[in-house]
Every structure is written in C-alpha cells, then in structure tokens.
Design a protein around this motif. Structure first.
Motif, PDB file in Angstrom:
ATOM      1  N   LEU A 104      82.692  28.977  -6.437  1.00  0.00           N
ATOM      2  CA  LEU A 104      83.889  29.026  -7.275  1.00  0.00           C
ATOM      3  C   LEU A 104      84.292  30.466  -7.595  1.00  0.00           C
ATOM      4  N   ASN A 105      83.321  31.318  -7.854  1.00  0.00           N
ATOM      5  CA  ASN A 105      83.631  32.722  -8.139  1.00  0.00           C
ATOM      6  C   ASN A 105      84.261  33.401  -6.923  1.00  0.00           C
ATOM      7  N   GLU A 121      97.052  27.330  -7.537  1.00  0.00           N
ATOM      8  CA  GLU A 121      96.367  26.397  -8.416  1.00  0.00           C
ATOM      9  C   GLU A 121      94.887  26.298  -8.067  1.00  0.00           C
ATOM     10  N   ALA A 122      94.551  26.330  -6.793  1.00  0.00           N
ATOM     11  CA  ALA A 122      93.138  26.272  -6.390  1.00  0.00           C
ATOM     12  C   ALA A 122      92.363  27.440  -6.997  1.00  0.00           C
ATOM     13  N   LYS A 172      83.639  27.018 -17.350  1.00  0.00           N
ATOM     14  CA  LYS A 172      82.995  25.844 -17.944  1.00  0.00           C
ATOM     15  C   LYS A 172      81.498  25.802 -17.622  1.00  0.00           C
ATOM     16  N   LEU A 173      81.149  26.243 -16.416  1.00  0.00           N
ATOM     17  CA  LEU A 173      79.753  26.200 -15.993  1.00  0.00           C
ATOM     18  C   LEU A 173      78.907  27.290 -16.649  1.00  0.00           C
ATOM     19  N   ASN A 174      79.552  28.327 -17.169  1.00  0.00           N
ATOM     20  CA  ASN A 174      78.797  29.414 -17.805  1.00  0.00           C
ATOM     21  C   ASN A 174      77.920  28.907 -18.940  1.00  0.00           C
ATOM     22  N   GLN A 218      88.646  29.379 -11.302  1.00  0.00           N
ATOM     23  CA  GLN A 218      88.392  30.237 -12.463  1.00  0.00           C
ATOM     24  C   GLN A 218      88.033  29.405 -13.689  1.00  0.00           C
ATOM     25  N   ASP A 219      88.810  28.354 -13.919  1.00  0.00           N
ATOM     26  CA  ASP A 219      88.610  27.493 -15.086  1.00  0.00           C
ATOM     27  C   ASP A 219      87.237  26.817 -15.050  1.00  0.00           C
TER      28      ASP A 219
END
Length: 331
Positions: free
Chosen positions: A97-98, A48-49, A59-61, A54-55
């Motif tokens: 995050l990536n 899940e992490a 969103k930040l893109n 990824q999610d």
C-alpha cells in the motif's frame, strides 16, 4: 508573421503538455493511448486508488493484527482483515500500500497505462520458432533501446482479452527492463460504471453516500468500480517479480475451476492458509483493502462475511453467497 505563428503554436503545445502532465502523470505514470472519456475515467481511478492506499495504510498503523479472532465483533478492521489474512501478512500488505501511495512520484516503478492493446503482438520466436505473445514497448534501462519480451505461448488466448499487467525483467544482455510495468485496461473494465451487474460507482462515492438499495450491492463481491481493477493491477506492479530474470510475479492471479481468477470473498477466505496464501493473490489483497476503506458514512462496517446489513452495517448472516444470480466479474 510566420515566425510569430510558429512561436504561438509552440507555446500552445507546451501549455497543453503542462496541463496533461499536471492532470495525468504526476511523475512516472504515463498514459499511452487513452483519450477522451476513457482517459478521464482511468485518471480518476488512478487518483482514487492512490488515495485508498494512503487511507488504508494509515488505518493499519494502529492495527494489531495479532489480536484474538474474537475481536471480529469489536474492531471493524479485524472483521475484514482477519477473515482473509494472517497476522504476519500485515506488513506485506502495508508495504504494498505504501508503494501504491507513492506510485506517481517514486522512481521505483515506471508505469505505462494502455487503453488499446497496440503494444502486444503475436510473433514467432527466433530461438525455438514457436509463436508467442510479446510486449514490444519495454526498453533497456541504460540506453533506452527497444526490448521485446515474451508474455505467454501463442496457442493461448491473447492476454488483452481482459485487463492485465506485464512486468519488465532482465531477458538477456542489454535487455534490462526491471522496474517497468505496462497496465492494459480493456474497454469492458473502463465501462464498469455502466454494468448493471455490479456497483461501479467510485469507492469514495459509496463510502460517503451509502450502499445501493439493490440485491447483492451490500456484498464486496459486487462492488467493482474501475478503481478496484486499477488497484488490483497496482498490487501486481508493486509486488514485482520473484527474481529479476524470471517472468513470475510475486503477487499473482490463480485460475479457478469456474474459468475465472480466484477472487470472491469466499475464495479468499479459503486461501488464507492454503498454497498460495491469500496474501499472494492480487484480488484477495484488493478485497481486504477495499473492505478496510469502505467504512460506510464513517460508521463501523463489519465485512466479516463479505456482506453487511445496509441498516446496521453488521454482518448479514453467516452466508458468503449473494442472493441473486448476476454474472460476477472478478477484476
């Protein structure tokens, strides 16, 4: 017959190994001494992490962090992001995050996850004859021989009293363990889903099914499943070290005046422009990430003050302070 039985035993071992590899590791993440239900919980939290990372990265893109602060009432991403992080912090967060999103397949990190603290020992240093806590499971990147690395002074409590991560470094000649990381998850953290003081459900469950009808569980401070702790430690890992010969992480925890690490919503807001800034604190990065992920039932959810109205999903007043006195767990 004996040869046939030996072959069957070998085949069975190989099949079990394949199943475990497919279900647990997917790359360079190893589970060292987790088993049974604990292993399944840790594995689910890791999955899940990665999905959350990824999610939120996606969103930040399309998110312009330089928008006016007034956009807090328009774009729900600003509601959580701009409360804690500065515009220039976006690319730092997204980079982390990536890296988390590819942690199971990248060669950048070699992660071992522990459910018991057998890799941590207390021993006298031959250099100064003082006692230290050591991590004995690192190895030299070139030839694989064991490398023991100091964690903290022996007069301090063991780091295994709670969940923590140790990062490999260059500690001398033929002692290069850079890129290696050991995540220890203590029993209380693994059992977070049974703790009545927090909402320990999986984050995906909370997002899909809604906030619990209980005091405080509309507050990010009290949404603390195992995934949140795993994600916290992953921020330490992908942040790495200040330099490869230091024992200082780039993403840190800071002990607060209440005897626990800083990391409540209010504390993260207060660190936005202080030293160290929120972008350097693992739990503040965690809070922003989880707020961006928890758009409840695909509706705009405004975590401007860390607490939302369960019906409107708008900020619940202007208070950061939950209404009950449940014991707060930070990481």
């Amino acid at each position: 017959m004996e040869v046939a039985n030996a072959f069957l035993r070998l085949l069975n071992t190989l099949l079990i190994s394949l199943v475990l590899s497919a279900d647990l590791a997917f790359g360079i993440v190893e589970h060292i001494n987790c088993s049974g239900t604990d292993l399944q919980k840790v594995n689910n939290a890791l999955h899940e992490a990665v999905s959350v990372a990824q999610d939120v990265s996606k969103k930040l893109n399309t998110f312009d962090a330089s928008q006016p602060y007034a956009d807090l009432i328009g774009d729900p991403r600003h509601a959580i992001y701009s409360s804690i992080l500065r515009p220039q912090d976006k690319y730092v967060l997204q980079g982390y995050l990536n890296s988390i999103a590819t942690i199971r397949t990248s060669n950048e990190f070699k992660v071992r996850i522990y459910c018991s603290p057998d890799h941590v020992i207390k021993h006298e240093s031959p250099a100064d004859h003082n006692e230290y806590w050591w991590d004995k499971d690192f190895y030299h990147n070139e030839d694989g021989h064991q490398v023991v690395m100091s964690l903290r002074a022996g007069n301090l409590p063991s780091p295994t009293q709670g969940t923590f991560t140790s990062l490999g470094r260059i500690s001398g000649v033929k002692s290069d363990a850079t890129g290696q990381a050991h995540m220890f998850i203590d029993a209380n953290t693994i059992a977070r889903d049974t703790n009545p003081n927090v909402d320990g459900r999986m984050l995906t469950n909370i997002r899909n099914n809604g906030l619990r009808e209980d005091v405080d569980f509309n507050s990010l401070d009290y949404i603390r499943p195992l995934t949140r702790s795993v994600l916290h430690e992953l921020f330490h890992i992908v942040g790495g070290l200040v330099n490869p010969k230091s024992n200082v992480a780039s993403v840190i925890d800071v002990r607060g005046p209440k005897g626990r690490n800083l990391g409540t919503f209010r504390e993260c807001v207060s660190q936005k422009n202080r030293n160290p800034p929120a972008v350097k604190l693992a739990e503040c990065l965690n809070t922003v990430t989880i707020g961006l992920f928890l758009q409840i039932q695909n509706r705009n959810t405004y975590w401007t003050f860390g607490i939302v109205n369960r019906v409107t999903l708008r900020p619940d007043g202007v208070s950061y302070i939950p209404t009950s006195r449940k014991r707060l767990v930070v990481n």
